[in-house]
Design a protein around this motif. Sequence first.
Motif, PDB file in Angstrom:
ATOM      1  N   MET A  80      22.239   1.404   0.744  1.00 41.77           N
ATOM      2  CA  MET A  80      23.672   1.676   0.782  1.00 41.77           C
ATOM      3  C   MET A  80      24.330   1.122   2.047  1.00 41.77           C
ATOM      4  N   ALA A  81      23.584   1.073   3.136  1.00 39.46           N
ATOM      5  CA  ALA A  81      24.161   0.570   4.389  1.00 39.46           C
ATOM      6  C   ALA A  81      24.488  -0.914   4.282  1.00 39.46           C
ATOM      7  N   ALA A  82      23.754  -1.621   3.430  1.00 33.13           N
ATOM      8  CA  ALA A  82      23.961  -3.054   3.302  1.00 33.13           C
ATOM      9  C   ALA A  82      24.925  -3.390   2.176  1.00 33.13           C
ATOM     10  N   ARG A  83      25.500  -2.361   1.567  1.00 32.52           N
ATOM     11  CA  ARG A  83      26.417  -2.601   0.463  1.00 32.52           C
ATOM     12  C   ARG A  83      27.655  -3.334   0.965  1.00 32.52           C
ATOM     13  N   PRO A  84      28.110  -4.373   0.257  1.00 29.89           N
ATOM     14  CA  PRO A  84      29.323  -5.062   0.696  1.00 29.89           C
ATOM     15  C   PRO A  84      30.534  -4.148   0.645  1.00 29.89           C
ATOM     16  N   ILE A  85      31.422  -4.366   1.578  1.00 26.51           N
ATOM     17  CA  ILE A  85      32.660  -3.596   1.626  1.00 26.51           C
ATOM     18  C   ILE A  85      33.700  -4.292   0.772  1.00 26.51           C
ATOM     19  N   ARG A  86      34.388  -3.511  -0.022  1.00 30.16           N
ATOM     20  CA  ARG A  86      35.318  -4.108  -0.973  1.00 30.16           C
ATOM     21  C   ARG A  86      36.686  -3.459  -0.841  1.00 30.16           C
TER      22      ARG A  86
ATOM     23  N   ILE B  85      39.235  -8.139  -1.806  1.00 33.06           N
ATOM     24  CA  ILE B  85      38.669  -8.677  -0.581  1.00 33.06           C
ATOM     25  C   ILE B  85      37.278  -8.099  -0.398  1.00 33.06           C
ATOM     26  N   ARG B  86      36.351  -8.962  -0.071  1.00 32.85           N
ATOM     27  CA  ARG B  86      34.966  -8.522   0.001  1.00 32.85           C
ATOM     28  C   ARG B  86      34.371  -8.907   1.345  1.00 32.85           C
ATOM     29  N   LEU B  87      33.674  -7.968   1.929  1.00 37.01           N
ATOM     30  CA  LEU B  87      33.060  -8.175   3.235  1.00 37.01           C
ATOM     31  C   LEU B  87      31.574  -7.931   3.081  1.00 37.01           C
ATOM     32  N   ASP B  88      30.780  -8.989   3.212  1.00 40.86           N
ATOM     33  CA  ASP B  88      29.344  -8.845   3.021  1.00 40.86           C
ATOM     34  C   ASP B  88      28.690  -8.258   4.248  1.00 40.86           C
ATOM     35  N   ALA B  89      27.973  -7.189   4.037  1.00 39.74           N
ATOM     36  CA  ALA B  89      27.165  -6.626   5.121  1.00 39.74           C
ATOM     37  C   ALA B  89      25.907  -7.473   5.252  1.00 39.74           C
ATOM     38  N   PRO B  90      25.315  -7.504   6.428  1.00 40.68           N
ATOM     39  CA  PRO B  90      24.141  -8.351   6.620  1.00 40.68           C
ATOM     40  C   PRO B  90      22.929  -7.740   5.936  1.00 40.68           C
ATOM     41  N   ALA B 171      35.147   2.927   4.029  1.00 39.94           N
ATOM     42  CA  ALA B 171      33.962   2.128   3.727  1.00 39.94           C
ATOM     43  C   ALA B 171      33.196   1.772   4.995  1.00 39.94           C
ATOM     44  N   ARG B 175      29.340   2.968   6.314  1.00 40.41           N
ATOM     45  CA  ARG B 175      28.204   2.117   6.679  1.00 40.41           C
ATOM     46  C   ARG B 175      27.677   2.488   8.064  1.00 40.41           C
ATOM     47  N   HIS B 178      25.752   5.665   8.024  1.00 36.49           N
ATOM     48  CA  HIS B 178      24.430   5.477   7.436  1.00 36.49           C
ATOM     49  C   HIS B 178      23.446   4.945   8.463  1.00 36.49           C
TER      50      HIS B 178
END
Lengths: 238, 238
Positions: A80-86, B85-90, B171, B175, B178
């Motif tokens: 869940m921590a790596a889930r993309p933010i939308r 808009i989407r922000l990819d977490a690493p 959001a 993260r 978490h």
Amino acid sequence: MSAPVPGFARNTQLSTRIAAHLLAQIEADGLTTGARLPTEAQLARDFGVSRAVIREAIAQLRNEGLVETRQGAGAFVADMAARPIRLDAPQDMDSRAFQQLFQLRAPLEVEAAALAAHHRSAADIVRIKAALARFDQPEESADSSVAADLEFHRALAQATGNPYFVQFLTAISDRIAHVILAARAETPLDALHAQTRREHAAICAAIVAGDARAARAAMRAHLAGGAQRVGLQLDMSD
Amino acid sequence: MSAPVPGFARNTQLSTRIAAHLLAQIEADGLTTGARLPTEAQLARDFGVSRAVIREAIAQLRNEGLVETRQGAGAFVADMAARPIRLDAPQDMDSRAFQQLFQLRAPLEVEAAALAAHHRSAADIVRIKAALARFDQPEESADSSVAADLEFHRALAQATGNPYFVQFLTAISDRIAHVILAARAETPLDALHAQTRREHAAICAAIVAGDARAARAAMRAHLAGGAQRVGLQLDMSD
DNA sequence: TCGCGTTAATTTGTCTGATAACCTGACATA
DNA sequence: TATGTCAGGTTATCAGACAAATTAACGCGA
């Protein structure tokens, strides 16, 4: 702890409803990272639908970054921590939504300018100056003018050294630019163009000088000017 | 003008590759909002795959907000301005990525505090105070303590009256929380808890008073304190 | 001519069954 | 112990069919 996941409301597809149901079931069962979901065949029996629908539902959750699938192994709850933010844009981009989007963008641009003044590298300065130079050709279409504007802000975001600023500011500026272009496709932009160029130059100078405070102030002035140019009132306190 | 769309790199599924191919084809052909894509059967012939794969590829583009499908009508290019808009977490949330995420969050929290001081309604104040009160129970698990923290910040974001702040800050805080919980699951938080409560109270007081400047300062202090508490150094200039 | 139901063709949504590719664990063997 | 093999299970893909919805053409009456 977990935020509601957007993107399941507007669509009433069967697979979409099942995806939402499946997600609720995951949370209700307290499944955490790495937990395995039932097989597609099992889920198809449980929900009383075909396997194709189950596959589409799982594909949606996979695209949201909530589950991962491995051929031959199964589907697993993702980290869940790596889930993309939308961030969902509104269905109808009215002036209110536009103002709210601008309101979100402003503090990030200001902070980005300050960070850029601190962390800029030689390559960053080259990029920013190049973007600034693209503004010197006076006669261009509104489209290319906006494109040059976007490039300047993107170069600035890149100079922060923080990829999140790049991703987010690029995306949000892109949406805002789209709205501006759609709204006023045929408006003379000559004076505005020159004014924008001056503001960009001021920001650039502050960043090159490494003066974060001046960069903040220059960016605030630029955003206030831009907001006024598109007929928006913005309270840029502090 | 158009930003690259993330989310197609890691997965090597056939449907994912075709989705990327399809997107490139859309852009190459200059298809804009409302333009219709070829039929699924046609695409299946073109790419030499089954219709199921084409459907999954289109479903991915639909989930990204790039196309819309209507039963009986076809698939159409969606309004790019309304694209989420989407922000990819690493993939690996190391301390550097964590610091960068925090760096993105900070200016938004500060601005949210100022906006909340301006636009707070009576209901907002009730919610914020309720979230603050949840902190008064001294003995709780680390999990519930973090949950109360998140609720306070969410209530504050809501008081801005700007749904984008709510979505984004919720959001991003989620993260960060978490990561914190995963990193230090078993650390005594008593003193930290009390300190956090004091900082929250100061923010709340400034918002209730309608003092945007004080709200900004209090939030900066809170973020600086929080960063220090999780062993992060943050330059909170201005 | 214009408006309006009807119908037929087209297209996406869903179902069914089957095969290929892949993973996992048990088991035999050296 | 370490390793190779095999059997069972699971996802990925394929193929064909029907259901449901949209679209446009058509015919008909005013």
